[in-house]
Design an enzyme around this catalytic site. Structure first.
Site, PDB file in Angstrom:
ATOM      1  N   GLU A 212      38.317  42.207  40.448  1.00 28.76           N
ATOM      2  CA  GLU A 212      37.052  41.476  40.589  1.00 28.76           C
ATOM      3  C   GLU A 212      36.265  41.500  39.280  1.00 28.76           C
ATOM      4  O   GLU A 212      35.708  40.485  38.860  1.00 28.76           O
ATOM      5  CB  GLU A 212      36.197  42.076  41.725  1.00 28.76           C
ATOM      6  N   ASP A 357      47.605  35.367  46.403  1.00 27.84           N
ATOM      7  CA  ASP A 357      47.259  34.042  45.887  1.00 27.84           C
ATOM      8  C   ASP A 357      47.278  33.909  44.357  1.00 27.84           C
ATOM      9  O   ASP A 357      48.079  33.182  43.771  1.00 27.84           O
ATOM     10  CB  ASP A 357      45.908  33.573  46.462  1.00 27.84           C
ATOM     11  N   GLU A 461      38.055  32.576  58.089  1.00 27.07           N
ATOM     12  CA  GLU A 461      38.835  33.406  57.163  1.00 27.07           C
ATOM     13  C   GLU A 461      40.322  33.405  57.535  1.00 27.07           C
ATOM     14  O   GLU A 461      41.182  33.367  56.673  1.00 27.07           O
ATOM     15  CB  GLU A 461      38.262  34.830  57.153  1.00 27.07           C
ATOM     16  N   GLU A 480      38.027  27.580  47.813  1.00 28.37           N
ATOM     17  CA  GLU A 480      39.419  27.126  47.653  1.00 28.37           C
ATOM     18  C   GLU A 480      39.668  25.682  48.099  1.00 28.37           C
ATOM     19  O   GLU A 480      40.370  24.932  47.425  1.00 28.37           O
ATOM     20  CB  GLU A 480      40.377  28.077  48.387  1.00 28.37           C
TER      21      GLU A 480
HETATM   22  C1  DMJ Z   1      37.075  34.174  44.122  1.00 29.40           C
HETATM   23  O1  DMJ Z   1      36.577  35.337  43.603  1.00 29.40           O
HETATM   24  C2  DMJ Z   1      38.288  33.703  43.390  1.00 29.40           C
HETATM   25  O2  DMJ Z   1      38.501  32.355  43.628  1.00 29.40           O
HETATM   26  C3  DMJ Z   1      39.515  34.491  43.749  1.00 29.40           C
HETATM   27  O3  DMJ Z   1      40.674  33.985  43.149  1.00 29.40           O
HETATM   28  C4  DMJ Z   1      39.718  34.505  45.239  1.00 29.40           C
HETATM   29  N1  DMJ Z   1      38.541  34.927  45.924  1.00 29.40           N
HETATM   30  C5  DMJ Z   1      37.272  34.359  45.581  1.00 29.40           C
HETATM   31  C6  DMJ Z   1      36.914  33.115  46.332  1.00 29.40           C
HETATM   32  O4  DMJ Z   1      37.302  33.035  47.613  1.00 29.40           O
END
Ligand code: DMJ
Length: 638
Positions: A212, A357, A461, A480
């Site tokens: 993060e 992801d 979610e 997304e």
């Molecule tokens: C964001 O911090 C980024 O897009 C990450 O790749 C996935 N999670 C969140 C958004 O959902």
């Protein structure tokens, strides 16, 4: 009299069984995607029973076959919306001409409306941003309902939902920097940069997640630094006189504080968390998710190449290689959680959403940025395994019969399906497919997520495709779906995607807007809220929405190419990042390098791919309306 009782008895029996099924699964009796689940099977058998009882033809348990095949008229009768279709119309006539409701709704988007939506997206951003600055800065996030700031949860260090992200470093301000430029607000961009320089320090007793901190903070700092210093980027000359690389120094300082995560790990896969002052906590856990450990290369690689110090790229690349070497020999898939000391997979689920992801995303984006062939080889192999083991449904998105394509979660070793949900994070994948030039397939998966959005006015979610119901109900304003919508629009210029964006914008206004910003939806059905506005709402959701409607944005007009990081930060594709000032520190790794030669292949992701989308497809629906209708039906929209 007796005869009548039998009829009434049968009707009551039918109703009771339907009722039991409804209570048990939240469904009517005919439920299945034909993915061979015990539940589908039983329901299918019951369904056949009822049909026999009524003397009607037994049908396949595939919903799509019912919609597409000769029984189409029958399914329309259950839906008032599409019941207007003539029962005599042929399969093909469902998507020709003006009478089709999907064609009518989606095939044009007036410029005036585009302008209005651009304005709405802009207002949405400023409502959130200005309230953050007014009520929350210098804290990390805005609580949009109480109009207060939010920092780390110091009273409860184990609250990782908060503490992984909030490091007491003005997260939202930093994460938002380049969005100000995307919106053309150079003055506020300068003010924000100066505020960061004057007020932010990473010398904090905060234990944050490496992933993060990397994507939201480090990524934003290097993006803003590049935009400030390199006039050959889409926004042109936006530097200011006294800027002395402070953002780069901050980025470097943060990266150095993250480095302890890469020490004392026998695999090279990093610890998931570090304390910015003291390093890896003594009770630091030895398990990490694949995306967390394997999505550091873009930011660390750029930093290394900017400052001429290979350390950062080296540790990030070592982590990717270590993860890659642990993939299954059988399927080529990776799991979602791994032990960093033993290399054992703790989570054997392989999917495209949470935990995995951005691992895939960064293989491709690293290649686009740095031109390292091994990254593309890994991406290509991973993409192939995904297609072979995760993808279900018909072969072609826009042709043929069968269920629409969907990517399921499987066991990494056996390839067997593990559950019947997909998550909201997976909605990024169509965007990645666009970068990879696989636009047709992207269209279908995107359409599926859009159907879920239409049903709930948000993305739960987790959505259970078999039960046609959310499994996990919250929606924290994730980007997304908007991101994929934007990239698909860039690739196809199809007005359908502007409608999708408008829908998203309007539902956010309706369902998430509160006194001082936009709030997380706690429950996508009853629309109750939580007092939290995550930083990615401003840095990604609003940015992509705005860009979708702003055809004339410098990003779209510039000759210079760029890419978005996984947090939506703009990074120009620059020759500088394709040159290493050091020799390869790795001996050739057979596993990684001995695959197909990609030296003659053009890097994907070049937006000029979009120009190859056939002209005639730009104005028809991207997905034939019969398939759109099929998806809407399968998601329970009618
Ligand atoms: C964001 O911090 C980024 O897009 C990450 O790749 C996935 N999670 C969140 C958004 O959902």
């Amino acid at each position: 009299m007796q005869w009548r009782s039998i009829v009434v008895g049968l009707v009551v029996l039918r109703l009771s069984v339907s009722c039991v099924l409804w209570l048990a699964f939240g469904l009517g009796p005919s439920v299945s995607w034909g993915f061979h689940f015990p539940i589908s099977f039983n329901l299918h058998k019951l369904d056949l029973l009822f049909r026999e009882e009524r003397g009607s033809e037994p049908k396949s348990n595939s919903w799509s076959q019912r919609i597409q095949g000769q029984k189409y008229e029958e399914s329309t009768t259950s839906c008032s919306k599409i019941g207007e279709e003539s029962s005599k119309r042929s399969y093909l006539s469902l998507f020709d001409g003006n009478k089709d409701e999907y064609v009518q709704k989606y095939s044009s988007f007036p410029d005036t409306l585009k302008l209005k939506m651009k304005g709405m997206a802009k207002e949405m951003f400023y409502f959130g941003y200005e309230n953050y600055m007014k009520y929350a800065f210098p804290e990390d996030e805005l609580n949009p309902i109480d109009c207060e700031g939010r920092g780390p949860d110091v009273l409860n260090p184990s609250n990782i939902n908060i503490n992984d992200v909030l490091g007491n470093y003005s997260l939202t301000l930093i994460d938002t920097l380049d969005t100000l430029l995307v919106l053309g607000n150079v003055t506020e961009f300068h003010r924000a940069v100066k505020l960061v320089i004057e007020t932010v320090s990473f010398d904090k007793d905060s234990t944050v997640q490496v992933f993060e901190a990397n994507i939201r903070i480090l990524g934003s700092l290097i993006s803003a630094h590049i935009l400030l210093t390199d006039p050959k980027h889409p926004f042109g000359q936006v530097g200011f006189k006294d800027y002395d690389n402070e953002l780069l120094h901050l980025a470097h300082d943060l990266a150095v504080r993250l480095l302890p995560a890469f020490e004392n790990t026998s695999t090279g896969i990093p610890y998931p968390r570090v304390n910015l002052k003291t390093g890896v906590p003594e009770d630091g856990i030895n398990e990490t998710c694949t995306a967390g450990a394997g999505s550091l290369l873009v930011e660390f690689g750029i930093l290394s190449r900017l400052i001429g110090d290979s350390t950062f790229e080296w540790v990030a690349r070592r982590a990717v290689r270590a993860l890659w070497s642990l993939r299954s020999n059988e399927t080529g898939l990776l799991g979602n959680v791994v032990n960093i000391q033993t290399g054992q997979w703790v989570g054997k689920q392989s999917g495209l959403g949470a935990g995995m992801d951005s691992f895939y995303e960064y293989l491709l984006k690293s290649y686009i940025l740095f031109g390292e062939k091994e990254d593309y080889r890994m991406f290509k192999a991973a993409y192939e395994s995904i297609q072979n083991h995760l993808r279900r449904g018909r072969e072609s998105c826009n042709e043929g019969e069968g269920d629409p394509p969907l990517y399921v979660n499987v066991n990494m070793f056996s390839g067997e399906i593990m559950n019947t949900w997909i998550d909201s994070l997976q909605a990024f994948f169509p965007g990645l497919q666009v970068l990879n030039g696989d636009i047709d397939d992207a269209i279908c998966l995107h359409a599926f997520y859009y159907a879920i959005w239409k049903r709930f006015g948000a993305l739960p979610e987790r959505y259970n495709w078999q039960l046609q119901a959310p499994d996990v109900l919250f929606y924290p304003l994730r980007p997304e779906l908007v991101e994929s919508t934007y990239l698909l629009y860039q690739a196809t210029k199809n007005p359908f995607y502007l409608h999708v964006g408008m829908d998203i914008l309007q539902s956010l206004e309706r369902n998430a807007k509160v006194r001082c910003g936009y709030a997380t939806l706690h429950h996508v059905v009853d629309k109750s809220k939580e007092d939290r506005m995550e930083s990615f709402f401003l840095s990604e959701t609003c940015k992509y929405l705005y860009l979708l409607f702003d055809e004339d944005n410098p990003l779209h007009k510039s000759d210079h190419k760029y890419i978005f990081t996984t947090e939506g930060h703009v990074v120009p594709i620059d020759k500088r990042f394709r040159e290493k000032q050091w020799d390869d520190l790795f001996p050739c790794d057979d596993v990684v390098l001995a695959e197909t030669d990609v030296s003659n292949q053009q890097p994907p992701g070049n937006i000029s791919h979009c120009n190859r989308f056939p002209q005639e497809r730009r104005y028809a629906l991207p997905l034939k309306s019969v398939y759109m209708r099929q998806i809407d039906h399968m998601v329970g929209l009618f």
